[in-house]
Motif scaffolding. Structure first.
Motif, PDB file in Angstrom:
ATOM      1  N   ALA A  49     -11.787  20.307 -41.466  1.00  0.00           N
ATOM      2  CA  ALA A  49     -10.983  21.371 -40.942  1.00  0.00           C
ATOM      3  C   ALA A  49     -10.284  20.999 -39.686  1.00  0.00           C
ATOM      4  CB  ALA A  49     -11.805  22.642 -40.788  1.00  0.00           C
ATOM      5  N   PRO A  50     -10.948  20.262 -38.541  1.00  0.00           N
ATOM      6  CA  PRO A  50     -10.347  19.813 -37.234  1.00  0.00           C
ATOM      7  C   PRO A  50      -9.150  18.839 -37.452  1.00  0.00           C
ATOM      8  CG  PRO A  50     -12.972  19.998 -37.113  1.00  0.00           C
ATOM      9  CD  PRO A  50     -12.565  20.115 -38.765  1.00  0.00           C
ATOM     10  N   GLU A  51      -9.177  18.294 -38.638  1.00  0.00           N
ATOM     11  CA  GLU A  51      -8.030  17.334 -39.027  1.00  0.00           C
ATOM     12  C   GLU A  51      -6.711  17.957 -39.081  1.00  0.00           C
ATOM     13  OE1 GLU A  51      -9.142  13.898 -41.306  1.00  0.00           O
ATOM     14  OE2 GLU A  51     -11.232  14.695 -41.428  1.00  0.00           O
ATOM     15  N   TRP A  52      -6.832  19.051 -39.633  1.00  0.00           N
ATOM     16  CA  TRP A  52      -5.503  19.818 -40.270  1.00  0.00           C
ATOM     17  C   TRP A  52      -5.374  21.019 -39.620  1.00  0.00           C
ATOM     18  CZ3 TRP A  52      -5.038  23.949 -43.935  1.00  0.00           C
ATOM     19  CH2 TRP A  52      -6.540  23.948 -44.586  1.00  0.00           C
ATOM     20  N   TYR A  53      -6.433  21.727 -39.135  1.00  0.00           N
ATOM     21  CA  TYR A  53      -6.191  23.139 -38.408  1.00  0.00           C
ATOM     22  C   TYR A  53      -6.098  22.744 -36.868  1.00  0.00           C
ATOM     23  CZ  TYR A  53      -7.815  26.477 -42.129  1.00  0.00           C
ATOM     24  OH  TYR A  53      -7.601  27.113 -43.211  1.00  0.00           O
ATOM     25  N   ALA A  54      -4.819  22.828 -36.269  1.00  0.00           N
ATOM     26  CA  ALA A  54      -4.681  22.734 -35.035  1.00  0.00           C
ATOM     27  C   ALA A  54      -5.908  23.388 -34.049  1.00  0.00           C
ATOM     28  CB  ALA A  54      -3.280  23.013 -34.678  1.00  0.00           C
ATOM     29  N   ASN A  55      -5.952  24.692 -34.376  1.00  0.00           N
ATOM     30  CA  ASN A  55      -7.003  25.368 -33.625  1.00  0.00           C
ATOM     31  C   ASN A  55      -8.544  25.320 -33.577  1.00  0.00           C
ATOM     32  OD1 ASN A  55      -4.648  26.494 -32.400  1.00  0.00           O
ATOM     33  ND2 ASN A  55      -4.587  28.281 -33.872  1.00  0.00           N
ATOM     34  N   ILE A  56      -8.690  24.510 -34.610  1.00  0.00           N
ATOM     35  CA  ILE A  56     -10.388  24.335 -34.707  1.00  0.00           C
ATOM     36  C   ILE A  56     -10.872  22.971 -34.051  1.00  0.00           C
ATOM     37  CG2 ILE A  56     -12.029  24.012 -36.741  1.00  0.00           C
ATOM     38  CD1 ILE A  56     -10.475  25.928 -38.479  1.00  0.00           C
ATOM     39  N   SER A  57     -11.558  23.219 -33.362  1.00  0.00           N
ATOM     40  CA  SER A  57     -11.987  22.073 -32.513  1.00  0.00           C
ATOM     41  C   SER A  57     -13.345  21.450 -33.181  1.00  0.00           C
ATOM     42  CB  SER A  57     -12.194  22.282 -31.154  1.00  0.00           C
ATOM     43  OG  SER A  57     -13.153  23.369 -30.773  1.00  0.00           O
ATOM     44  N   SER A  58     -14.097  22.255 -33.818  1.00  0.00           N
ATOM     45  CA  SER A  58     -15.246  21.732 -34.095  1.00  0.00           C
ATOM     46  C   SER A  58     -15.931  22.448 -35.560  1.00  0.00           C
ATOM     47  CB  SER A  58     -16.546  21.166 -33.155  1.00  0.00           C
ATOM     48  OG  SER A  58     -16.897  22.463 -32.709  1.00  0.00           O
ATOM     49  N   VAL A  59     -16.589  21.616 -36.355  1.00  0.00           N
ATOM     50  CA  VAL A  59     -17.389  22.401 -37.245  1.00  0.00           C
ATOM     51  C   VAL A  59     -18.745  21.630 -37.547  1.00  0.00           C
ATOM     52  CG1 VAL A  59     -17.591  22.810 -40.000  1.00  0.00           C
ATOM     53  CG2 VAL A  59     -15.223  22.740 -38.910  1.00  0.00           C
TER      54      VAL A  59
ATOM     55  N   ALA B  82     -13.017  27.548 -32.508  1.00  0.00           N
ATOM     56  CA  ALA B  82     -11.646  27.567 -32.559  1.00  0.00           C
ATOM     57  C   ALA B  82     -10.970  28.160 -31.101  1.00  0.00           C
ATOM     58  CB  ALA B  82     -11.075  28.163 -33.645  1.00  0.00           C
ATOM     59  N   HIS B  83      -9.817  27.729 -30.905  1.00  0.00           N
ATOM     60  CA  HIS B  83      -9.012  28.295 -29.811  1.00  0.00           C
ATOM     61  C   HIS B  83      -7.994  29.227 -30.342  1.00  0.00           C
ATOM     62  CE1 HIS B  83     -11.847  26.283 -26.989  1.00  0.00           C
ATOM     63  NE2 HIS B  83     -11.672  25.498 -28.031  1.00  0.00           N
ATOM     64  N   PHE B  84      -7.855  30.342 -30.055  1.00  0.00           N
ATOM     65  CA  PHE B  84      -6.507  31.165 -30.641  1.00  0.00           C
ATOM     66  C   PHE B  84      -6.398  32.228 -29.445  1.00  0.00           C
ATOM     67  CE2 PHE B  84      -5.259  34.403 -33.262  1.00  0.00           C
ATOM     68  CZ  PHE B  84      -4.075  33.834 -34.063  1.00  0.00           C
ATOM     69  N   LEU B  85      -4.951  32.210 -29.415  1.00  0.00           N
ATOM     70  CA  LEU B  85      -4.397  33.165 -28.401  1.00  0.00           C
ATOM     71  C   LEU B  85      -5.189  33.085 -27.043  1.00  0.00           C
ATOM     72  CD1 LEU B  85      -3.808  36.277 -30.737  1.00  0.00           C
ATOM     73  CD2 LEU B  85      -2.009  34.597 -29.736  1.00  0.00           C
TER      74      LEU B  85
ATOM     75  N   TYR C  14     -17.840  31.104 -34.432  1.00  0.00           N
ATOM     76  CA  TYR C  14     -18.023  31.901 -35.769  1.00  0.00           C
ATOM     77  C   TYR C  14     -18.798  31.140 -36.768  1.00  0.00           C
ATOM     78  CZ  TYR C  14     -13.409  30.292 -36.908  1.00  0.00           C
ATOM     79  OH  TYR C  14     -12.301  29.339 -37.261  1.00  0.00           O
ATOM     80  N   THR C  15     -19.378  31.785 -37.668  1.00  0.00           N
ATOM     81  CA  THR C  15     -20.037  31.264 -38.984  1.00  0.00           C
ATOM     82  C   THR C  15     -19.425  31.708 -40.023  1.00  0.00           C
ATOM     83  OG1 THR C  15     -22.052  31.195 -37.559  1.00  0.00           O
ATOM     84  CG2 THR C  15     -22.091  30.883 -39.900  1.00  0.00           C
ATOM     85  N   TYR C  16     -18.785  30.746 -40.686  1.00  0.00           N
ATOM     86  CA  TYR C  16     -18.381  31.095 -42.156  1.00  0.00           C
ATOM     87  C   TYR C  16     -19.376  30.839 -43.174  1.00  0.00           C
ATOM     88  CZ  TYR C  16     -13.430  31.768 -41.987  1.00  0.00           C
ATOM     89  OH  TYR C  16     -12.130  31.978 -41.992  1.00  0.00           O
TER      90      TYR C  16
ATOM     91  N   ALA D 167       0.885  35.649 -35.070  1.00  0.00           N
ATOM     92  CA  ALA D 167       0.269  34.558 -34.509  1.00  0.00           C
ATOM     93  C   ALA D 167      -0.563  33.814 -35.727  1.00  0.00           C
ATOM     94  CB  ALA D 167      -0.634  34.967 -33.204  1.00  0.00           C
ATOM     95  N   MET D 168      -1.260  34.397 -36.381  1.00  0.00           N
ATOM     96  CA  MET D 168      -1.999  33.729 -37.458  1.00  0.00           C
ATOM     97  C   MET D 168      -0.946  33.109 -38.579  1.00  0.00           C
ATOM     98  SD  MET D 168      -5.254  36.253 -38.120  1.00  0.00           S
ATOM     99  CE  MET D 168      -5.710  35.522 -39.395  1.00  0.00           C
TER     100      MET D 168
END
Length: 149
Positions: free
Chosen positions: A29-39, A57-60, A66-68, A127-128
């Motif tokens: 996910a951090p490779e292709w989601y710009a806002n996700i910094s770690s998993v 993540a960083h958003f707005l 959060y936990t998925y 924004a999403m």
């Protein structure tokens, strides 16, 4: 109650098994989601129903942790994850279908924002939509260039 429902699609010029294998692995996910910094995995990989991962993540302008939890998985076709905890109850669904020589990937995020996000639901949704459209474009470029890790 405000509901956010964002669905975007992209046609990716790679086989379904490759796209689903890469995008369906939360470690990427951090490779292709710009806002996700770690998993960080809470359960042992690979992904399966019941798998849990902590995302940052960083958003707005806000840091979101959060936990998925994976609630549905049909290998090579569909992956559904829900937040098990965090500030914005969310469900994320990936679907992959063959499309000519490539793959049509759909990414859908639905949720019921709380607090500030609830008041700003239309802004959050817009924004999403912008962010996920860019994320799928980034995934497409990454896979089609063959530069993924």
């Amino acid at each position: 109650m405000a509901v956010v429902d964002v669905r975007v699609e992209a046609l990716i010029g790679r086989p379904v098994d490759e796209v689903a294998g890469f995008a369906g692995d939360p470690s990427h996910a951090p490779e292709w989601y710009a806002n996700i910094s770690s998993v960080r995995w809470r359960t042992e990989p690979p992904v399966r129903v019941g798998s849990r991962m902590d995302f940052v993540a960083h958003f707005l302008g806000r840091r979101l942790a959060y936990t998925y939890e994976v609630v549905e998985l049909v290998a090579g076709q569909r992956l559904v994850m829900r937040t098990a905890q965090g500030p914005f109850p969310m469900e994320t669904t990936y679907t992959w279908t063959p499309a000519g020589d490539g793959t049509r990937m759909s990414l859908r995020n639905t949720g019921r924002p709380a607090g500030f996000a609830r008041l700003a639901a239309p802004v959050v949704e817009a924004a999403m939509r912008r962010a996920t459209t860019k994320d799928l474009a980034r995934l497409k470029a990454l896979l089609e260039r063959g530069t993924r890790r």
